[in-house]
Design a protein around this motif. Structure first.
Motif, short mmCIF file in Angstrom:
data_model
loop_
_atom_site.label_atom_id
_atom_site.label_comp_id
_atom_site.label_asym_id
_atom_site.label_seq_id
_atom_site.Cartn_x
_atom_site.Cartn_y
_atom_site.Cartn_z
N GLN A 152 45.86 40.89 44.37
CA GLN A 152 44.94 41.04 44.03
C GLN A 152 44.38 42.86 44.29
O GLN A 152 44.27 43.95 43.66
CB GLN A 152 43.80 40.67 44.48
N LYS A 193 44.48 46.11 41.43
CA LYS A 193 42.76 46.68 41.59
C LYS A 193 43.48 48.87 41.26
O LYS A 193 43.44 49.45 41.26
CB LYS A 193 42.40 46.42 43.08
N THR A 203 43.19 39.75 32.98
CA THR A 203 43.53 38.41 33.75
C THR A 203 43.04 37.41 32.42
O THR A 203 41.41 37.66 32.15
CB THR A 203 42.87 37.99 35.17
N SER A 228 48.43 35.37 39.26
CA SER A 228 48.06 35.96 40.30
C SER A 228 49.44 35.74 40.55
O SER A 228 50.09 35.77 41.42
CB SER A 228 47.42 35.62 41.11
#
Length: 304
Positions: A226, A230, A104, A85
Motif C-alpha cells: 500500500q 501511494k 484498485t 494487493s
C-alpha cells in the motif's frame, strides 16, 4: 484542432469492459479488448493515447501488457487496474511499464474519471508538440542527489556518476536535503524511505508537485504494498529498487532516469507525464504542504 483522445481498456471480463465503455464513451473514443494479445496487435497498428489494463488476466498480466505497450507506443499514458494487493505486480508495472497510475477494483467512478481526465490532458499536450527529442550529442553532466546512508548505495551511485560524467550530491538528513534542493539544480534523486530515522516519503511527494521533472528512484528494503502504491500515485516515483541491491537492476534504473533527464534538458518544453495525486490523509497532506513551503527557493528558481 487536436485529435480525439482514444482510450483502450483491456480486461478479460466483458461485463467490466461494457461498464467502462458505457461510462466514458461520451468523453473519449473508447476501444475495448478482452484478450491482451489482441490488444497488443491493435497497438501495433492504431494510435492510442491512454491504456487501462486489468492486472490478472489468463493470457498475460497487466504489467506484462503495459511493458510491451510501452515499447509499441511509448507516449501512451498507462494505468494498471487491479483488485489485488500485489507488490511484485506494482513493481513490475512501475519499473517496466512506466505506469501513470495504479487504481484498485472496484474502482470509484469519480476517481477513475478524474484519473482519465488527467491522463487525457497530458496526452493532448503531447499531441501539440513536435516529435520526441533525441539525446543531446554532447554529454551533459547531471546532478544526482543521494538520500541514503548505506555505503552499498553510495558505491553504486558514485560509480555510475563517475563513469557517466555526472555530479554526485549527498545529504545526511532531510534538513540537509532541503538545503541542497533549494541551492542546487538537482536532476535525479536516489532515496531510501528512511534517512537518519526520518520518513522521506513526504519529501518525495512534495517534490513531485514542486519539481515534476526531478526523477525519483526509491531504493529500500521496505515491502509495504500500500505504501508503494501511494508512492506511485502521490510521488510519481520513476523506479522502485529493492534492497539488497541487485547491481544490474540498479544500474538499469539509473541509466533510464539519466536518459529521460537529458531529454528534459535537451528539450525544455517536453511534456512531463508525471502528475502527482495530492495525499488523501490530512496529516500527510499537511506535512507535504509544510515541505512545499520549505522548498520555496526551489520553486522560485524553476518559475524564473
Amino acid at each position: 484542432m487536436s485529435q480525439p483522445i482514444r482510450i483502450l481498456f483491456v480486461d478479460d471480463e466483458e461485463r467490466i469492459l461494457r461498464s467502462l465503455a458505457l461510462q466514458f464513451r461520451r468523453d473519449y473514443e473508447v476501444l475495448t479488448e478482452s484478450d491482451p494479445r489482441r490488444a497488443l496487435e491493435r497497438l501495433r497498428h492504431e494510435p492510442v493515447q491512454v491504456i487501462v489494463s486489468d492486472q490478472r488476466m489468463p493470457q498475460m498480466s497487466g504489467a506484462e501488457l503495459l511493458a510491451q505497450a510501452r515499447e509499441l507506443q511509448p507516449d501512451a499514458m498507462r494505468i494498471l487496474l487491479t483488485g489485488y494487493s500485489d507488490l511484485e505486480a506494482a513493481i513490475e508495472a512501475l519499473n517496466d511499464g512506466g505506469i501513470f497510475r495504479y487504481l484498485t477494483k472496484p474502482w470509484d467512478p469519480q476517481e477513475m474519471a478524474f484519473t482519465l481526465r488527467q491522463a487525457a490532458q497530458i496526452a493532448q499536450s503531447q499531441q501539440q508538440l513536435p516529435a520526441r527529442a533525441t539525446l543531446p550529442s554532447a554529454p551533459q553532466g547531471l546532478n544526482v542527489l543521494l538520500l541514503d546512508d548505506a555505503e552499498e548505495t553510495f558505491d553504486c551511485v558514485g560509480a555510475f556518476c563517475m563513469t557517466s560524467g555526472h555530479r554526485l550530491l549527498r545529504a545526511a538528513s532531510l534538513g540537509e536535503a532541503l538545503q541542497v534542493l533549494n541551492s542546487e539544480r538537482v536532476d535525479l534523486l536516489v532515496s531510501d524511505l528512511r534517512l537518519a530515522g526520518e520518513d522521506t516519503a513526504p519529501l518525495l511527494k512534495s517534490l513531485a508537485q514542486a519539481h515534476p521533472k526531478l526523477l525519483s528512484l526509491v531504493v529500500t528494503p521496505f515491502c509495504d504494498t500500500q505504501a508503494l502504491l501511494k508512492l506511485i500515485n502521490e510521488a510519481q516515483i520513476f523506479r522502485y529498487l529493492p534492497k539488497p541491491i541487485r547491481r544490474g537492476l540498479f544500474d538499469k534504473g539509473l541509466r533510464a532516469a539519466a536518459e529521460q533527464a537529458l531529454i528534459y534538458r535537451a528539450q525544455p518544453q517536453q511534456v512531463v507525464t508525471r502528475l502527482a495525486e495530492v495525499p488523501r490523509e490530512q496529516p500527510e497532506r499537511e506535512r507535504v504542504g509544510s515541505l512545499l513551503g520549505m522548498l520555496g527557493r526551489l520553486r522560485e528558481r524553476l518559475s524564473a
